[in-house]
Design an enzyme around this catalytic site. Sequence first.
Site, PDB file in Angstrom:
ATOM      1  N   VAL A 114       0.790  -1.376  -0.279  1.00 14.94           N
ATOM      2  CA  VAL A 114       0.159   0.167   0.166  1.00 14.94           C
ATOM      3  C   VAL A 114       0.522   1.599  -0.365  1.00 14.94           C
ATOM      4  CG1 VAL A 114      -1.523   0.963   1.301  1.00 14.94           C
ATOM      5  CG2 VAL A 114      -1.490  -1.158   1.418  1.00 14.94           C
ATOM      6  N   ASP A 154      -8.856 -11.997   8.467  1.00 19.82           N
ATOM      7  CA  ASP A 154      -7.370 -11.889   9.343  1.00 19.82           C
ATOM      8  C   ASP A 154      -7.579 -10.990  10.157  1.00 19.82           C
ATOM      9  OD1 ASP A 154      -4.465 -11.900   8.906  1.00 19.82           O
ATOM     10  OD2 ASP A 154      -4.003 -11.447   7.138  1.00 19.82           O
TER      11      ASP A 154
END
Length: 748
Positions: A26, A143
């Site tokens: 990212v 997650d």
Amino acid sequence: MTSQGSAPRGGWVERHILGSGGFGTVTLWENQESDERIALKRCRLQNEMNAKHRQRWEQEITIMKRLDHPNVIAVRDVPPPLDVGKDSLPLLAMEYCSGGDLRKVLNRPEHCCGLPELQVRFLARDVARAIEYLHGKRIIHRDLKPENIVLQNIEDRIVYKLIDLGYAKELDQGSVCTSFVGTLQYLAPELFASQKYTCTVDYWSFGTVVFECITGIRPFLPSMAPVLWHREVCQKKVDDICAILDSTGKVRFSQKLPTPNHLCRTLQVYFEQWLRMMLYWDPKARGGGIDPDQRRPNCFVLLDNLLEMKIVHVLNVSANQMMSYPVVEKQTLQELQRILSEETKIPVEEQEILLASGITPDPEKPAAQCWSKPGEEDWIVFLFRKSTSVINNNDKQAKPIPLMVQNIIREPNTLLPYQEQRRAWAESVCFCQEQVTDLKTLILAQRAAILDVLRVNTKFLQKKTEMMQDIGQLQAKGDFFRMSLQHDIQRYNDQAASGGITSSSMYAKWKKMGEDLKQIKELSWRMTELDEQARALQTKIVELHKSPFAKSKQTDVLEELTTKAEKLYQDLRLATKEQRRTLSDHSPMVNVVHKCVLVRHKAMADLYTHLGKASSCKAEIKKLLPDISAGCDEIKQSIERLTTNQKQRQNDLWYLVKKALSGVNNQSGASVLRQELKGDISNLPPQSAVSDSSSSGLESLKIIEDNKQTQAHLSNLFDNVLHEHDSFVSSLHDMTWDFLGPSSGDTK
């Protein structure tokens, strides 16, 4: 200049990498013209993914674009200049959250023993809403971990948002295990063991994250290898929520949150109950099932109730003991006081409760008036004992030093393994933080006590001013009455000596009035003495404002020591693996803790001294106020008695006149009396009108002469009495009394 040196693309500039995970990286991009910023994620494994995996990646992005929730990261359109070709995996553009991720927050040294209570509340609520929303969309995150929770500041409040939603959920189990390398501590046991699973896997992960946010550590053996971890933790009982290794290397399970942490005791109890529900080993029991009324998972219902609960924080000032109690809407203040009495052993009638503003709670209102909406500084209620005018510093409870900190203080040169040393130093940091918090809270208690003294003193001064004004009025009127009485007694004695009219009872009453004036003098002396005591008290109250604790920044030294402790802990946490193998002693941290204890001890002693002064001032006010109030009542009674005596003396004067005129009536007849009352003394009746008898002329002349002499004498006396009385009454009623000020007992 960008972090990677890439050139601007269509006005967009690459700033720096925000993070990377199992599948993607990212990066922050910023538009130079509009200042818009986005987080752009690209798959870094696209060369290793087959056509099936590529299709699933694209499908996941499509799903992401359909999600819309304030606690789920929002998807943006990829700016055309940054987009990729059809042959490449699509990019994912998301809103940029400037607060970073939760892992960075937890890694700050000030959070080594958990987040502040307010942030735990916000995080639990926001993430719970996001998870419930996703499960409603039939999406399992799988997650959940601090790295996948980001922070955004919205309207002066931190909002927590979930990211990386389900990127691995459609991949095969082998890829799932690869993507979770390094984060196995957040995995549900069935997911770790590659068993079938449901949405309850997110409950385990969520509970683990919240536990870490509360305590600063993960719940179950955070330093143990994954395979061994699974073998040990599967032995936990149903209600166990954490496990640690003791000094002998044995696993110890517990149903309680470890300390220290920053939750109040009430929230600790309720979060322990909630964590048991979230950390059930059995996935079917995990989450507590479905609530039949709300048709929602019980874990979310319980969490909502927990976070909506109104908790009142009460500081028992004399013991330096913080207590917290949940209150309901209809609970009375008296019920709360009875609970306080049971714990503190302070009887309800001896309790003095003050809000932070120094105001006493209204006994007619419910206990919820002591509660305020959770904020950075909770509205604390302060409990004092009424009968204690001076707070005994020896009664206060010193906050206990954590056991691990005691051990390193006792043996600072004892070398410990890295994980044990890190925990001991973390608890040292938390201990220093608690000293700052305790001192700030006691300073707030002193501020509330001073505000209470000032509030009570305002009423006290009003009453004292009323007393001095009234005593001034009484003294002035008493002096005037004394002078006029002395004048009347003197003239009475003069006319009595010359054969005038006398009245022993009237004279005795006048003398008694003179004796009563002595009481005014004695009352005036007592009021002057009370005024002197009140003035001395005001000097003490002024001194309260000079207290160093009445000013801000009185915790600077403790805060500096806390900062040093945090830096020592951070240096230890960031040590390299090589440095961690080298055991070091605890002397630097022990020195900081030792100085912190010394500073705290002196500051607390001084603070309790000033608290005692405030308590003593209030006790003096309570002692003097009844005397001053009684004095005001006595003054009013004296003024009324003086007025009554004045009226009585006027009545006596008129009685004297009436008596004198009655004698005239008996000797001369009603017609003579009427003429004398008119003052027409020259028009006396002729001799024939005095007597129509045929007495001898000599006897008639003698009667006429006696009448003339008596008439002249009474006329003289009457004129003098009327003149003096009119003068006195005129001066009494026409005199301007404004210079004496208004009397509190007068009415217009």
